[in-house]
Write a protein that holds these residues in place. Structure first.
Motif, mmCIF file in Angstrom:
data_model
loop_
_atom_site.group_PDB
_atom_site.id
_atom_site.type_symbol
_atom_site.label_atom_id
_atom_site.label_comp_id
_atom_site.label_asym_id
_atom_site.label_seq_id
_atom_site.Cartn_x
_atom_site.Cartn_y
_atom_site.Cartn_z
ATOM 1 N N ASP A 91 0.826 -1.208 0.000
ATOM 2 C CA ASP A 91 0.000 0.000 0.000
ATOM 3 C C ASP A 91 0.862 1.260 0.000
ATOM 4 O OD1 ASP A 91 -2.158 -1.643 -0.043
ATOM 5 O OD2 ASP A 91 -2.644 -1.436 2.087
ATOM 6 N N GLN A 92 1.999 1.213 0.700
ATOM 7 C CA GLN A 92 2.894 2.384 0.699
ATOM 8 C C GLN A 92 3.467 2.626 -0.699
ATOM 9 O OE1 GLN A 92 5.651 1.270 3.799
ATOM 10 N NE2 GLN A 92 4.309 1.994 5.442
ATOM 11 N N VAL A 93 3.818 1.544 -1.382
ATOM 12 C CA VAL A 93 4.369 1.676 -2.744
ATOM 13 C C VAL A 93 3.319 2.271 -3.682
ATOM 14 C CG1 VAL A 93 5.193 0.373 -4.746
ATOM 15 C CG2 VAL A 93 6.051 -0.187 -2.455
ATOM 16 N N LEU A 94 2.081 1.787 -3.565
ATOM 17 C CA LEU A 94 1.017 2.280 -4.447
ATOM 18 C C LEU A 94 0.659 3.734 -4.133
ATOM 19 C CD1 LEU A 94 -1.195 -0.932 -4.587
ATOM 20 C CD2 LEU A 94 -0.033 0.161 -6.521
ATOM 21 N N THR A 95 0.672 4.078 -2.843
ATOM 22 C CA THR A 95 0.386 5.471 -2.462
ATOM 23 C C THR A 95 1.436 6.407 -3.048
ATOM 24 O OG1 THR A 95 -0.667 4.752 -0.413
ATOM 25 C CG2 THR A 95 0.101 7.031 -0.494
ATOM 26 N N THR A 96 2.703 5.991 -2.976
ATOM 27 C CA THR A 96 3.783 6.814 -3.530
ATOM 28 C C THR A 96 3.606 7.007 -5.027
ATOM 29 O OG1 THR A 96 5.269 5.928 -1.844
ATOM 30 C CG2 THR A 96 6.296 7.011 -3.744
ATOM 31 N N LEU A 97 3.216 5.937 -5.717
ATOM 32 C CA LEU A 97 3.000 6.040 -7.170
ATOM 33 C C LEU A 97 1.959 7.113 -7.481
ATOM 34 C CD1 LEU A 97 3.594 4.565 -9.996
ATOM 35 C CD2 LEU A 97 1.352 3.513 -9.626
ATOM 36 N N LEU A 98 0.847 7.086 -6.740
ATOM 37 C CA LEU A 98 -0.233 8.042 -6.994
ATOM 38 C C LEU A 98 0.202 9.459 -6.622
ATOM 39 C CD1 LEU A 98 -3.294 5.937 -5.791
ATOM 40 C CD2 LEU A 98 -2.523 6.370 -8.134
ATOM 41 N N GLU A 99 0.893 9.589 -5.481
ATOM 42 C CA GLU A 99 1.325 10.920 -5.034
ATOM 43 C C GLU A 99 2.279 11.577 -6.023
ATOM 44 O OE1 GLU A 99 1.059 10.393 -0.156
ATOM 45 O OE2 GLU A 99 3.007 10.440 -1.153
ATOM 46 N N HIS A 100 3.048 10.747 -6.730
ATOM 47 C CA HIS A 100 4.031 11.303 -7.657
ATOM 48 C C HIS A 100 3.568 11.215 -9.109
ATOM 49 C CE1 HIS A 100 6.487 10.846 -4.033
ATOM 50 N NE2 HIS A 100 7.236 11.795 -4.537
ATOM 51 N N GLY A 101 2.275 11.036 -9.321
ATOM 52 C CA GLY A 101 1.733 11.099 -10.684
ATOM 53 C C GLY A 101 2.315 10.049 -11.608
ATOM 54 N N TYR A 102 2.436 8.818 -11.109
ATOM 55 C CA TYR A 102 2.932 7.695 -11.926
ATOM 56 C C TYR A 102 4.366 7.918 -12.413
ATOM 57 C CZ TYR A 102 -2.106 7.156 -11.970
ATOM 58 O OH TYR A 102 -3.420 7.068 -11.586
ATOM 59 N N ALA A 103 5.158 8.603 -11.601
ATOM 60 C CA ALA A 103 6.563 8.846 -11.969
ATOM 61 C C ALA A 103 7.338 7.527 -11.994
ATOM 62 C CB ALA A 103 7.207 9.803 -10.974
ATOM 63 N N MET A 104 8.391 7.503 -12.777
ATOM 64 C CA MET A 104 9.321 6.374 -12.760
ATOM 65 C C MET A 104 9.923 6.232 -11.366
ATOM 66 S SD MET A 104 9.902 4.813 -15.745
ATOM 67 C CE MET A 104 11.642 4.370 -15.919
ATOM 68 N N CYS A 105 10.405 5.057 -11.054
ATOM 69 C CA CYS A 105 11.097 4.822 -9.788
ATOM 70 C C CYS A 105 12.330 5.730 -9.710
ATOM 71 C CB CYS A 105 11.526 3.359 -9.710
ATOM 72 S SG CYS A 105 12.774 3.029 -8.441
ATOM 73 N N PRO A 106 12.568 6.376 -8.553
ATOM 74 C CA PRO A 106 13.709 7.293 -8.414
ATOM 75 C C PRO A 106 15.055 6.640 -8.738
ATOM 76 C CG PRO A 106 12.230 7.510 -6.534
ATOM 77 C CD PRO A 106 11.741 6.336 -7.334
ATOM 78 N N LEU A 107 15.190 5.352 -8.483
ATOM 79 C CA LEU A 107 16.434 4.649 -8.835
ATOM 80 C C LEU A 107 16.326 3.987 -10.215
ATOM 81 C CD1 LEU A 107 17.740 2.785 -5.653
ATOM 82 C CD2 LEU A 107 18.802 4.713 -6.847
ATOM 83 N N GLY A 108 15.200 3.312 -10.457
ATOM 84 C CA GLY A 108 15.025 2.580 -11.716
ATOM 85 C C GLY A 108 15.171 3.477 -12.940
#
Lengths: 199, 199
Positions: A91-108
């Motif tokens: 749920d934390q991973v999915l929340t981050t995805l939504l909060e950042h507008g479907y941004a790419m992974c900061p490392l990936g």
């Protein structure tokens, strides 16, 4: 890399430079960002920038570590001994995805951009290893609580969860929707868990 | 996009330009390749290049389609009616990874590079959709042969397999080893299959 600044003020200035560089490099790619661009975006002076970083490569190494810390901060379940399942992390991973507008992974987002720079490649691989180890610890903890099957190898499971997260995030970015990431994480978790209700 | 050349010779020239551009763009990123760079690498004349492509964006659209065809060609199991399981496909994906020295996915490498270009973003999303649809068809076929569980939704399964492939390929590239991709694909397949022996 130079040692971290001794004063609180110095550390703040350095951190502001790294944060500005990280945002630029995440958006435009490592090759698309110059030291002058970082100067303009961070508001730091030229002498400050070169006081903390010998080169663009030095700065990029600091940016990768900064991105890793952002990733860890967005997934507190990884380091939370009270978190005994995998669903809170999902749920934390999915929340981050939504909060950042479907941004790419900061490392990936940087994979494939550092192939010609051994120091950056090594740093990126080490940071992914640390991420995978944190995932493995979470799986081990969940297994200890009977929430993950006893025959699961935490190291293998950490690698699989990381691949599911990276692939799902990539496709979520492509389609601007959470479904690919949610399904990818749910599938990986289903394979690991015993089917007991999430806590 | 301009229509494809009418003559065989024209099509060959155009294809050579696209192949050269694809290699450059895969290696250096879309933003890192100029029309002049493509001219030099392809050996085509300037008038030929602009005869076939109005702009760098036009050329990039053709490159994305070229990359998609490379991906499909490397996974013949997707379109092979005689292939009734998922393991042959997995082996083709792993063979390709090794043959290309743990290279990034020909399409996945461009994710994150096209955010500011709507036409390229749309093209990339459509090509991933077609890839996912081909995976769904393979899953559907395997389900028809009793090799995939009957309650599996082929569309969802296609999305999950694609995420497992992309995430696994990314981490295989980072660590220069096949393990992340193999484990990621094996996990996804294990979740879908009935446990019957591979054919």
């Amino acid at each position: 890399m130079k040692p971290l600044p001794a004063t609180e003020r110095g550390r703040r200035t350095r951190a502001a430079i790294v944060a500005a560089a990280a945002e630029l490099m995440h958006q435009h790619g490592l090759a698309g960002v110059s030291m002058d661009g970082v100067l303009a975006a961070s508001g730091a002076g030229k002498s400050q920038l070169y006081h903390y970083f010998d080169s663009r490569r030095d700065l990029a190494v600091a940016v990768l570590h900064h991105q890793f810390e952002r990733v860890m901060a967005a997934q507190p379940a990884l380091r939370d001994p009270a978190c005994d399942g995998l669903e809170v992390w999902r749920d934390q991973v999915l929340t981050t995805l939504l909060e950042h507008g479907y941004a790419m992974c900061p490392l990936g987002a940087f994979v494939g951009q550092v192939d010609d720079e051994p120091e950056l490649s090594t740093t990126l691989a080490e940071l992914f290893d640390r991420w995978q180890a944190a995932l493995a610890e979470m799986v081990d903890r969940a297994r200890g609580h009977g929430r993950v099957r006893q025959d699961v190898d935490p190291g293998d499971a950490g690698r699989m969860l990381l691949a599911a997260l990276e692939g799902g995030t990539m496709l979520a970015h492509v389609h601007r929707q959470a479904t690919p990431l949610r399904q990818s994480l749910d599938a990986a978790i289903a394979l690991l868990t015993t089917g007991r209700a999430a806590g």
